[in-house]
Scaffold this active site. Sequence first.
Site, short mmCIF file in Angstrom:
data_model
loop_
_atom_site.label_atom_id
_atom_site.label_comp_id
_atom_site.label_asym_id
_atom_site.label_seq_id
_atom_site.Cartn_x
_atom_site.Cartn_y
_atom_site.Cartn_z
N HIS A 166 1.02 18.87 10.70
CA HIS A 166 -0.32 18.34 10.38
C HIS A 166 -0.23 17.24 9.31
O HIS A 166 -1.19 17.01 8.57
CB HIS A 166 -1.27 19.43 9.90
CG HIS A 166 -1.23 20.67 10.74
ND1 HIS A 166 -2.06 20.87 11.81
CD2 HIS A 166 -0.44 21.77 10.66
CE1 HIS A 166 -1.79 22.04 12.37
NE2 HIS A 166 -0.80 22.60 11.69
N SER A 287 2.09 -11.07 2.66
CA SER A 287 0.69 -11.40 2.89
C SER A 287 0.44 -12.80 2.35
O SER A 287 1.01 -13.19 1.34
CB SER A 287 -0.19 -10.39 2.15
OG SER A 287 -1.47 -10.96 1.93
N LYS A 293 2.44 -7.66 -1.44
CA LYS A 293 2.54 -6.90 -0.19
C LYS A 293 3.83 -7.14 0.58
O LYS A 293 4.38 -8.23 0.60
CB LYS A 293 1.37 -7.27 0.72
CG LYS A 293 0.03 -6.90 0.15
CD LYS A 293 -0.48 -5.59 0.64
CE LYS A 293 -0.89 -5.69 2.08
NZ LYS A 293 -1.48 -4.46 2.55
N GLU A 300 4.35 -1.95 13.35
CA GLU A 300 2.99 -1.93 13.91
C GLU A 300 2.96 -2.54 15.32
O GLU A 300 2.25 -2.06 16.21
CB GLU A 300 2.03 -2.68 12.98
CG GLU A 300 1.82 -1.95 11.67
CD GLU A 300 1.13 -2.82 10.63
OE1 GLU A 300 0.23 -2.31 9.96
OE2 GLU A 300 1.48 -4.00 10.47
#
Length: 467
Positions: A166, A287, A293, A300
């Site tokens: 979980h 970024s 970042k 992704e």
Amino acid sequence: MADDTTDTKSSNQMWGGRFASGPDAIMEEINASIGFDKKLFAQDIRGSIAHATMLAHQGIISAEDRDKIVHGLNTILSEIESGNFEFSRQLEDIHMNVEARLATLIGPAAGRLHTARSRNDQVALDFRLWVKEELQKTEQMLTGLIAAFLDRAEEHAESVMPGFTHLQTAQPVTFGHHCMAYVEMFGRDRSRVRHAIEHLDESPIGAAALAGTGYPIDRHMTAKALGFREPTRNSIDTVSDRDFAIEFLSIAAIAGMHLSRLAEEIVIWSTPQFGFVRLSDAFSTGSSIMPQKKNPDAAELVRAKTGRINGSLVALLTIMKGLPLAYSKDMQEDKEQVFDAAESLELAIAAMTGMVRDMTVNTARMKAAAGSGYSTATDLADWLVREAGLPFRDAHHVTGRAVALAESKGCDLAELPLSDLQAIHPDITDKVYDVLTVEASVASRKSFGGTAPSEVRRQIAFWRARN
Ligand code: ARG
């Protein structure tokens, strides 16, 4: 093409005999597949060479015509490979583009190539050959990915991390064990690939339009020449069947699902909050506005490519599901789905292999996280069963009280003083602290396939011998 000599310019030179005029522009647009099936040129030419060779061997065409055909086809192959071939949409597909060029190159002998053959068995052949090669490439790429995981697993056979259920800390495991979970997944994908290669290893050529042919062809000869185990057994099925493409897409979808789960884990692990891994500059992006970042874009995109692959699988299943036997033109829509999925899968495996090899593993962060969240509670319960003779259900209850106490004190289980533990159960001794560390916890899980470093090493040895 002997009966094409009466063609008018505008009607099709392959079947113009029955047609007075050429197709409407829209007809041409919806009908043409050359835009994508030109990818099959090498397979198409290879198939035609094998077919012409067999026709001559069987005395169906002359050796002289065969030589002209083979020579012409080889010329076309180098023309296409060197970018000196003009594909024509009027000629619809790769088969007719090649044959028309052959006619220009060698004259009337070209018209004999299509004896005892149809585009229906021709396209089935070309596409099978293509998918077979793609499966072989996929097999190799999966082997590379498995090798990357084996190396990381070996390096981290003892590195402790939290195991999750979980996405909540469950029990300590080793990072090596976690890596080996992916080896199992990609190992299954690879065996699916091997089965699929076996399934499709039958030659369709010679099924002709759907009924076979009256010419004395030798399908075993073409099957052998093209590297197939044997010819297909039923000509109707042969030109109707796209199972091999659907199998490729299902395998790609399942492998994609595994890659996507891995991508998701990498996305989570590389957040500053988790900090379990750091992606190399080679597999992350910055970024344009936030200088701090470092984004896991490749992971992704792997996650997203899986969506495309699933789409292709569903598209082809849907295209095929209502088709009466044998060939219908709907089946022309099979190729783009497979080409697109193959490209996505290759990219996804390559990107993941690179990320797995390159990422820096922060073992200190992993270990600290492994110890939080009362991850050794099961070890305490097991100790009570083993050393104090409690039934597991009672041990579970006692441990639950210990966890509640630790929680109220804001400390870990291992930080509870013995007096506190003894107040919960009098049989607890200071030996219990030996099992409350994360290292002791993982080392104790020696059951076959468990997370103990000795077991992880056994799993690694198993796969090394098979990779
Ligand atoms: N371009 C076609 C395809 O990809 C080739 C087969 C055409 N056969 C036919 N009977 N129209 O499926």
